[in-house]
Enzyme design. Sequence first.
Site, short mmCIF file in Angstrom:
data_model
loop_
_atom_site.label_atom_id
_atom_site.label_comp_id
_atom_site.label_asym_id
_atom_site.label_seq_id
_atom_site.Cartn_x
_atom_site.Cartn_y
_atom_site.Cartn_z
N LYS A 174 45.32 -11.29 86.72
CA LYS A 174 46.26 -10.60 85.84
C LYS A 174 47.71 -11.02 86.07
O LYS A 174 48.52 -11.02 85.13
CB LYS A 174 46.11 -9.08 86.00
CG LYS A 174 44.71 -8.54 85.68
CD LYS A 174 44.32 -8.84 84.25
CE LYS A 174 42.99 -8.21 83.88
NZ LYS A 174 41.84 -8.83 84.53
N GLU A 201 52.44 -1.65 86.51
CA GLU A 201 53.08 -1.76 85.21
C GLU A 201 53.56 -0.38 84.77
O GLU A 201 53.02 0.64 85.19
CB GLU A 201 52.10 -2.25 84.14
CG GLU A 201 51.87 -3.73 84.09
CD GLU A 201 50.95 -4.11 82.95
OE1 GLU A 201 51.00 -5.29 82.57
OE2 GLU A 201 50.19 -3.27 82.44
N HIS A 243 38.17 4.15 79.49
CA HIS A 243 38.54 2.74 79.27
C HIS A 243 37.37 1.89 78.79
O HIS A 243 37.47 0.66 78.77
CB HIS A 243 39.13 2.12 80.55
CG HIS A 243 40.31 2.87 81.10
ND1 HIS A 243 41.54 2.89 80.48
CD2 HIS A 243 40.43 3.66 82.21
CE1 HIS A 243 42.38 3.63 81.19
NE2 HIS A 243 41.73 4.11 82.23
N ARG A 286 35.60 -14.91 76.84
CA ARG A 286 34.17 -14.90 76.49
C ARG A 286 34.01 -14.31 75.11
O ARG A 286 34.98 -13.84 74.51
CB ARG A 286 33.40 -14.04 77.49
CG ARG A 286 33.98 -12.63 77.61
CD ARG A 286 33.16 -11.69 78.45
NE ARG A 286 33.87 -10.47 78.77
CZ ARG A 286 34.02 -9.43 77.97
NH1 ARG A 286 33.52 -9.47 76.73
NH2 ARG A 286 34.65 -8.35 78.34
#
Length: 500
Positions: A123, A207, A242, A299
């Site tokens: 990330k 973040e 999520h 993907r």
Amino acid sequence: MKAKDKIHSILIANRGEIAIRIARTAKKMGIESVGIRTQKEPNAFYLSQVDRILDFPEREKNDIPEFLDIESLVLLAKRNKIDAIHPGYGYLSENAQFAVRCTEEGIIFIGPSPRVIQNMGDKIVAKEIAAKGKVPMLGGSKGSVDTLDEALEIAKQIGFPLIIKACAGGGGRGMRIVRKQSEMKQMYFSAASEALSAFNNPSVFIEKYLENPRHIEIQIVADTFGNVIHLGERECSVQRKHQKLLEEAPSPALDEALRKKMTDAAVSLAKEAGYISLGTVEFLLDKDKNFYFMEMNTRVQVEHPVTEMITGLDLIELQIRVANGEKLPISQEDVKLNGWAIECRINAEDVQAGFSPYLGVIKALHVPHGEGIRIDSGVVVGSEITPFFDSMVAKLIVHAKDRKTVISKTLQALNEFQIKGIKTTIPFDKAVLHNKAFESGNFDTSFIEKDMDSMVYQEKDEELLAALFAVNHFEEQNKPQENTEENPDLWTLRNRMNNM
């Protein structure tokens, strides 16, 4: 050897509906599809849909799940002189080492290069690439946050709420939302611990947390000739913990101007990354229509069929052609978004028991048919839902001229979709589609918590149907053996009742 002659056979390193999906396209392209039989489900339906079946190799140790065993999968392909491996989604689909081993053994990996998989899976590196591509991002740490003191300092700079994420993670694991400073210590170590357990890497980054955004993803595809195009967006805001539960394309939140900004950003990121193959750039969209880069999936996505329905394109075919060294057969100008599509993930789960997995055998199955209705499934009557694999049993994908029509058409299809022997998420899908906030298109990732009063939709005749079924079952059990007929199932009783 010409590019078009590279791939004659594909080993599908996956199972279930995605294995069938890949095999279907391979057959259309004149490519041999090869499936893998495991001891856990030796009679699985997907095996009947491939051209050739190989048994998973015997191993001294069985502590690694079959579809995560890199060396065994590569060995299987090499021994049987198979040209390429398609990983599907999940399992090893975003594992750079798997792509490396395929390349080392002269096997074509149907996906991006190992370097790109590694970069976009990290990330921190992905954010650096996004920054170079001038893609909007939320504020936060510039790299991994290795100490609690460093985490506390960053929290002071960006303020609360903030989110701690695993550097190597995804799927909501290694992720913690922090709303005040007193929670930082516990959440920091909790996220790092889960990241270590899930990804063998405890590194995390921080973040600024966006409260209740929408989750919008852009489908891109790129070839080895420098062509990068987008195939529109998907709305993925109906989520629980999520995890996506229902998707649609296009998104009701985007107008043409915003769509262009987001798709341009996705293409820019793909170019900056040197991306080749099919991929998805995921964004968060706030209430003021500002969007921010979240991550890139290297993907094919579970929800790819909604894009196929509105573009008329076969995404697996594009993926294979790019891996085969071919130039994209379409340009950006050729991509047209037609109508609207919704995908309902039908999982073997008990919604009223907190979406817990439901094991059992499918005793009866009736699926809807008709124009604009597509079923991607890996089960048939007699299929067993076991604890070894994912709980998804089917995907219902519906296409219509506009959003209002597709919602109505999807509800009708769900009413016709009947599965006996297990509990599924069909009542949840109905509840979503009947929900006023969903119907309006004005919802976000807090939809389930904020806008849904009930997780299931109860048909007005459901109690009567249940009573009729119970009475019928009692009568059948007490009939003389020679007069006993096969018990009618729920949809038969529904039809009888409608004809009364």
